[in-house]
Design an enzyme around this catalytic site. Structure first.
Site, PDB file in Angstrom:
ATOM      1  N   ASP A  73       0.793  -1.371   0.295  1.00  0.00           N
ATOM      2  CA  ASP A  73       0.012  -0.041   0.045  1.00  0.00           C
ATOM      3  C   ASP A  73       0.641   1.310  -0.111  1.00  0.00           C
ATOM      4  O   ASP A  73       2.089   1.033   0.246  1.00  0.00           O
ATOM      5  CB  ASP A  73      -0.979  -0.105   1.204  1.00  0.00           C
ATOM      6  CG  ASP A  73      -0.420  -0.708   2.601  1.00  0.00           C
ATOM      7  OD1 ASP A  73       0.748  -0.557   2.412  1.00  0.00           O
ATOM      8  OD2 ASP A  73      -1.126  -1.027   3.489  1.00  0.00           O
ATOM      9  N   ASN A 142      -7.959  -2.564  14.065  1.00  0.00           N
ATOM     10  CA  ASN A 142      -9.124  -2.750  13.590  1.00  0.00           C
ATOM     11  C   ASN A 142      -9.344  -3.928  12.784  1.00  0.00           C
ATOM     12  O   ASN A 142     -10.167  -4.216  12.232  1.00  0.00           O
ATOM     13  CB  ASN A 142      -9.598  -1.427  12.850  1.00  0.00           C
ATOM     14  CG  ASN A 142      -9.050  -1.299  11.725  1.00  0.00           C
ATOM     15  OD1 ASN A 142      -8.194  -2.022  11.193  1.00  0.00           O
ATOM     16  ND2 ASN A 142      -9.362  -0.176  11.105  1.00  0.00           N
ATOM     17  N   HIS A 144      -7.472  -4.659   9.658  1.00  0.00           N
ATOM     18  CA  HIS A 144      -7.208  -4.481   8.420  1.00  0.00           C
ATOM     19  C   HIS A 144      -5.920  -5.088   8.154  1.00  0.00           C
ATOM     20  O   HIS A 144      -4.993  -5.340   8.766  1.00  0.00           O
ATOM     21  CB  HIS A 144      -7.264  -3.067   8.223  1.00  0.00           C
ATOM     22  CG  HIS A 144      -6.103  -2.118   8.560  1.00  0.00           C
ATOM     23  ND1 HIS A 144      -6.193  -0.918   9.088  1.00  0.00           N
ATOM     24  CD2 HIS A 144      -4.779  -2.437   8.880  1.00  0.00           C
ATOM     25  CE1 HIS A 144      -4.798  -0.374   9.366  1.00  0.00           C
ATOM     26  NE2 HIS A 144      -3.937  -1.409   9.142  1.00  0.00           N
TER      27      HIS A 144
HETATM   28  C1  F6R Z   1       1.121  -1.296   6.090  1.00  0.00           C
HETATM   29  C2  F6R Z   1       0.044  -2.209   6.018  1.00  0.00           C
HETATM   30  C3  F6R Z   1      -0.879  -2.211   7.519  1.00  0.00           C
HETATM   31  C4  F6R Z   1       0.007  -2.502   8.527  1.00  0.00           C
HETATM   32  C5  F6R Z   1      -1.150  -2.569   9.810  1.00  0.00           C
HETATM   33  C6  F6R Z   1      -0.179  -2.910  11.040  1.00  0.00           C
HETATM   34  O1  F6R Z   1       1.969  -1.242   4.884  1.00  0.00           O
HETATM   35  O2  F6R Z   1      -0.151  -3.152   5.254  1.00  0.00           O
HETATM   36  O3  F6R Z   1      -1.804  -3.333   7.341  1.00  0.00           O
HETATM   37  O4  F6R Z   1       0.565  -3.757   8.517  1.00  0.00           O
HETATM   38  O5  F6R Z   1      -1.674  -1.316   9.982  1.00  0.00           O
HETATM   39  O6  F6R Z   1       0.517  -1.702  11.382  1.00  0.00           O
HETATM   40  P1  F6R Z   1       1.814  -1.622  12.420  1.00  0.00           P
HETATM   41  O7  F6R Z   1       2.588  -2.624  12.190  1.00  0.00           O
HETATM   42  O8  F6R Z   1       2.447  -0.309  12.475  1.00  0.00           O
HETATM   43  O9  F6R Z   1       1.028  -2.076  13.763  1.00  0.00           O
END
Ligand code: F6R
Length: 271
Positions: A73, A142, A144
């Site tokens: 992303d 959440n 995602h």
């Molecule tokens: C970012 C991505 C997001 C993160 C997720 C967890 O490229 O794909 O899905 O993996 O937001 O973020 P952290 O690791 O900062 O808790």
């Protein structure tokens, strides 16, 4: 009856140990398949992993010279060189330190004049690379994955998306600590594209992730918890530290105090 294939769960005593184990797994995969196509996340979770990979590469134990990468992303409208862009993140943490060939590094273009065409271009690029062999994922609080935010529906393919306020807050550090400076929109690989990867490793660390990890593994398959769609894939390894594994029932957890692995039998498929 639950005929769904189980997740493989690996719980590690520390984040450092977890990162080293995944890095070794990636180095092994690169040895078996030098032209490995990797799907990569950003965020706090993979920072230690990328450090381990840099070290393995410097020691001649991980060779990226024939590998290709596709990031999951990117924020929309952020200049690529901006320190908050995921391109900058990847340069800082991995790309400029390992022997990946520039032409094999793929990221969504945050400045694309036509984001829809950019998403189509990215899907084509993944297809012409032969698809993703090994997709690494983090998970948002959440639920995602990538920037596939919980909602009434999900996009299967790479798409333009609006970020939830909690996701913008989670990324505030990249934008001087001010979540309002985090772009409200992003481009993200879709859930269908993620599910086409041959192998998926989802990494979660810290107590804040324990609840979404549990919902991903035990809850119904629902667009309200995008990571729960990983239950539809037959080759997912969930790699956790102890804190993130806090709500995983003991039968699904290794007995040893240190690292361990268990097949995780899901109870049922609800919803
Ligand atoms: C970012 C991505 C997001 C993160 C997720 C967890 O490229 O794909 O899905 O993996 O937001 O973020 P952290 O690791 O900062 O808790």
């Amino acid at each position: 009856m639950n005929a769904w294939p189980p997740f493989t769960v690996e719980v590690h005593a520390s984040v450092r140990e977890l990162a080293a184990a995944i890095a070794r797994r990636i180095a092994d995969a690169l040895r078996t398949r030098p032209a490995l196509v990797l799907g990569l996340p950003t965020g706090r979770t993979p920072v230690h992993l990328y450090r381990e990979l840099r070290e393995l590469c410097a020691a001649g134990l991980a060779d990226f010279s024939n590998a290709a990468t596709f990031n999951l992303d990117e924020f929309l409208g952020v200049p690529p060189a901006h320190p908050g862009s995921y391109r900058s993140y990847m340069e800082r943490h991995l790309f400029r330190h390992v022997n990946l060939r520039r032409e094999n590094i793929h990221l969504l273009d945050s400045g694309a004049a036509d984001p829809i065409l950019e998403c189509e271009r990215y899907e084509r690029a993944i297809r012409s690379a032969g698809g993703i062999d090994l997709q690494l994922l983090g998970i948002g609080d959440n639920g995602h994955i990538g920037f596939n935010e919980p909602g009434a529906s999900l996009s299967a393919r790479t798409h333009r998306t609006r970020l939830h306020p909690e996701t913008r807050r989670a990324n505030a550090a990249l934008f001087g600590g001010d979540w309002r400076k985090v772009p409200a929109e992003a481009l993200s690989v879709g859930v269908g594209t993620i599910l086409r990867a041959r192998e998926i490793i989802l990494i979660a660390t810290g107590r804040a992730k324990a609840s979404c990890v549990q919902r991903m593994m035990e809850g119904p398959v629902t667009t309200r918890v995008p990571a729960s769609l990983l239950q539809l894939h037959s080759n997912v390894r969930v790699v956790l530290d102890k804190a993130a594994a806090a709500f995983i029932p003991p039968r699904g957890r290794p007995q040893s105090a240190g690292a361990g692995e268990a097949r995780y039998p899901r109870r049922s498929l609800r919803g």
